[in-house]
Design an enzyme around this catalytic site. Structure first.
Site, PDB file in Angstrom:
ATOM      1  N   GLU A 202       0.807  -1.234   0.000  1.00 14.83           N
ATOM      2  CA  GLU A 202       0.000   0.000   0.000  1.00 14.83           C
ATOM      3  C   GLU A 202       0.837   1.280   0.000  1.00 14.83           C
ATOM      4  OE1 GLU A 202      -2.789  -0.593   3.219  1.00 14.83           O
ATOM      5  OE2 GLU A 202      -3.506  -2.466   2.373  1.00 14.83           O
ATOM      6  N   GLU A 307      -6.422 -10.438  -1.744  1.00 12.04           N
ATOM      7  CA  GLU A 307      -7.238 -10.242  -0.538  1.00 12.04           C
ATOM      8  C   GLU A 307      -8.721 -10.124  -0.895  1.00 12.04           C
ATOM      9  OE1 GLU A 307      -5.758  -7.067   1.940  1.00 12.04           O
ATOM     10  OE2 GLU A 307      -3.662  -7.625   1.610  1.00 12.04           O
TER      11      GLU A 307
HETATM   12  O1  G3I Z   1      -3.163  -7.972  18.427  1.00 12.96           O
HETATM   13  C1  G3I Z   1      -4.080  -7.099  19.102  1.00 12.96           C
HETATM   14  C2  G3I Z   1      -4.472  -7.653  20.392  1.00 12.96           C
HETATM   15  O2  G3I Z   1      -3.334  -7.725  21.212  1.00 12.96           O
HETATM   16  C3  G3I Z   1      -5.575  -6.775  21.012  1.00 12.96           C
HETATM   17  O3  G3I Z   1      -6.035  -7.353  22.196  1.00 12.96           O
HETATM   18  C4  G3I Z   1      -6.751  -6.616  20.049  1.00 12.96           C
HETATM   19  C5  G3I Z   1      -7.803  -5.663  20.571  1.00 12.96           C
HETATM   20  O4  G3I Z   1      -8.565  -5.102  19.533  1.00 12.96           O
HETATM   21  O5  G3I Z   1      -6.265  -6.074  18.851  1.00 12.96           O
HETATM   22  C6  G3I Z   1      -5.307  -6.928  18.240  1.00 12.96           C
HETATM   23  O6  G3I Z   1      -4.888  -6.346  17.060  1.00 12.96           O
HETATM   24  C7  G3I Z   1      -5.813  -6.384  15.984  1.00 12.96           C
HETATM   25  C8  G3I Z   1      -5.153  -7.131  14.840  1.00 12.96           C
HETATM   26  O7  G3I Z   1      -5.972  -7.059  13.687  1.00 12.96           O
HETATM   27  C9  G3I Z   1      -4.912  -8.591  15.172  1.00 12.96           C
HETATM   28  O8  G3I Z   1      -6.116  -9.229  15.463  1.00 12.96           O
HETATM   29  C10 G3I Z   1      -6.115  -4.942  15.570  1.00 12.96           C
HETATM   30  O9  G3I Z   1      -6.868  -4.308  16.581  1.00 12.96           O
HETATM   31  C11 G3I Z   1      -6.880  -4.919  14.278  1.00 12.96           C
HETATM   32  O10 G3I Z   1      -6.987  -3.580  13.828  1.00 12.96           O
HETATM   33  C12 G3I Z   1      -6.147  -5.728  13.239  1.00 12.96           C
HETATM   34  O11 G3I Z   1      -6.891  -5.674  12.058  1.00 12.96           O
HETATM   35  C13 G3I Z   1      -6.252  -6.169  10.897  1.00 12.96           C
HETATM   36  C14 G3I Z   1      -5.978  -5.025   9.926  1.00 12.96           C
HETATM   37  O12 G3I Z   1      -5.393  -5.548   8.753  1.00 12.96           O
HETATM   38  C15 G3I Z   1      -5.056  -3.971  10.521  1.00 12.96           C
HETATM   39  O13 G3I Z   1      -3.757  -4.300  10.430  1.00 12.96           O
HETATM   40  C16 G3I Z   1      -7.193  -7.151  10.232  1.00 12.96           C
HETATM   41  O14 G3I Z   1      -7.328  -8.293  11.089  1.00 12.96           O
HETATM   42  C17 G3I Z   1      -6.631  -7.597   8.888  1.00 12.96           C
HETATM   43  O15 G3I Z   1      -7.604  -8.337   8.190  1.00 12.96           O
HETATM   44  C18 G3I Z   1      -6.285  -6.370   8.064  1.00 12.96           C
HETATM   45  O16 G3I Z   1      -5.704  -6.818   6.856  1.00 12.96           O
HETATM   46  C19 G3I Z   1      -5.370  -5.807   5.903  1.00 12.96           C
HETATM   47  C20 G3I Z   1      -4.122  -6.248   5.199  1.00 12.96           C
HETATM   48  O17 G3I Z   1      -3.107  -6.484   6.156  1.00 12.96           O
HETATM   49  C21 G3I Z   1      -3.678  -5.207   4.160  1.00 12.96           C
HETATM   50  N1  G3I Z   1      -4.743  -4.896   3.255  1.00 12.96           N
HETATM   51  C22 G3I Z   1      -6.028  -4.516   3.844  1.00 12.96           C
HETATM   52  C23 G3I Z   1      -6.464  -5.601   4.826  1.00 12.96           C
HETATM   53  C24 G3I Z   1      -7.804  -5.279   5.419  1.00 12.96           C
HETATM   54  O18 G3I Z   1      -7.686  -4.143   6.224  1.00 12.96           O
END
Ligand code: G3I
Length: 418
Positions: A202, A307
């Protein structure tokens, strides 16, 4: 958590594998995980019957094919691999039904979060491979190709990566050295087990300009060159990928093509473009999808649809891409199907999935793989973005892991386009 309820209900209702492999056409396509015939299910049916416009009856959205007899991976084996993004809630002790579904239906996997910097190296030099190792063990146990996501991104990177020892901004040299150390540690640990790496994720705005990120601010505009050069050095056996969303927008698509061309002129190795494919019911157009696949193939690299999902809910804002910094308040208007997906929308989604796979098939000579972003409706990130707490129906399996009509149409369209 939605998927947690679903899993529990699955196990109670009918046993994990039966729920997985036998298509149950006698249940409605409800969002919740209650067993068909349960008190909750009956309440939902009667409420949907009172509003015929939003009917979710017995056939709503479910496949009539037996999922045990057709797998996505086998059906598309002559064209491309079919993958799925999974997280630690699936394998290990997570969700045996989902883990069995993935092993039966897919032949490649991407770690949804477990190979991101924040998951692997939260503290400087302290590598924690526990989640990654569980992911790799599961993938290898089932002979699935492993996709690594992602080395350089502006999300899910700990703040220290961009800071010097006093908390101020790191220098270009410091950041490049950190990136190299990180890659070197990953290479040492994973060897060549990760077949494809998203090296940079990105980097472009929708208008094709370079996104402002700490990577760019500190290293400079050549940070993509530097990242790919380092990745080439440390991952000589892996395919190196540039990955982005909204790649059907001409300006962004062309920026990615120019990136590949520039790399080739400068001798920087890049092997593939990952086009994320976070789609909606009517956007982007099939023509735009077709044009972007053709453009990437024309640039001389492999194409990975990396994705894929189809968001069926109203867009919270115009030009919805996948920018995680954007979000909106939950409202009934933005969450119109909290109980079940109406038949007409399920049909529209099924047709959309079939059309999309038809376009992918046309480009199969250059498309290495098509990866779904989440195992089922319940596992999809789109239940929480750009609005937290919505009930979306963005995948090929419902919340009880039953194959949907969309899944069936994806299987059927393969036969029609061979
Ligand atoms: O790991 C923490 C955990 O310690 C905490 O307790 C919890 C509380 O909310 O959050 C956890 O982190 C979360 C993480 O996923 C792991 O589960 C984040 O809040 C959450 O924002 C994160 O979301 C991910 C997102 O990327 C942000 O990085 C989504 O699961 C994931 O599907 C999404 O994937 C992205 C690709 O990497 C790039 N392209 C877009 C795609 C969709 O957004």
């Amino acid at each position: 958590m939605q998927h947690g309820r679903v899993t529990l209900a699955n196990r109670i209702a009918s046993g994990v594998l039966r729920a997985l492999f036998l298509t149950t056409i006698a249940g409605c396509s409800r969002a919740g995980g209650a067993a068909p015939g349960s008190a909750v299910s009956q309440a939902a049916s009667s409420s949907s019957e009172s509003s015929p416009g939003a009917r979710c009856d017995a056939q709503a959205g479910l496949a009539s094919l037996d999922a045990a007899k057709a797998s996505l991976a086998q059906t598309y084996a002559k064209r491309f691999k079919v993958g799925v993004a999974i997280n630690g809630r699936v394998y290990g002790d997570g969700d045996p039904a989902a883990a069995a579904l993935v092993a039966a239906q897919f032949n490649r996997v991407t770690a949804e979060n477990e190979l991101k910097w924040q998951s692997l190296e939260r503290q400087p030099g302290v590598l924690d491979f526990s989640q990654a190792d569980a992911f790799l063990a599961y993938a290898e146990q089932h002979g699935m190709e492993v996709h690594g996501h992602t080395l350089v991104w502006h999300h899910q990177v700990p703040a220290w990566v961009f800071q010097n020892d006093s908390g101020g901004p790191a220098t270009r040299q410091q950041l490049l050295a950190r990136l190299e150390q990180h890659m070197s540690a990953l290479a040492e640990h994973f060897g060549s087990r990760v077949r494809y790496w998203d090296v940079v994720n990105e980097a472009f705005n929708d208008d094709g300009s370079l996104r402002d990120t700490p990577w760019r601010a500190i290293i400079g505009d050549d940070y993509l060159d530097q990242a790919f050069l380092l990745a080439g050095k440390h991952f000589p056996d892996a395919k190196l990928v540039y990955n982005d969303y909204s790649m059907e927008k001409p300006a962004k698509r062309d920026a990615a093509v120019r990136l590949v061309q520039g790399f080739k002129e400068r001798g920087v190795r890049i092997d593939a473009i990952g086009t994320q494919a976070h789609f909606q019911l009517t956007t982007p157009t099939l023509e735009a999808i077709d044009a972007s696949l053709a453009a990437f193939a024309g640039a001389g690299v492999e194409v990975l649809v990396s994705e894929l999902d189809v968001d069926v809910l109203p867009a919270a804002y115009e030009n919805q891409g996948a920018d995680l910094s954007v979000n909106a308040e939950l409202s009934a208007q933005l969450n119109p199907y909290p109980e079940c997906l109406p038949n007409d929308v399920a049909e529209q989604a099924a047709q959309r999935w079939a059309d999309i796979f038809e376009v992918f098939s046309r480009h199969s000579e250059h498309v290495h793989s098509v990866t779904l972003w989440g195992v089922s409706d319940g596992y999809s990130w789109l239940n929480n973005w750009p609005v937290r707490g919505r009930t979306n129906y963005a995948q090929l399996y419902d919340r009880q892991l039953r194959p949907k009509r969309s899944w069936q149409r994806v299987i059927e369209v393969a036969g029609q386009t061979l």
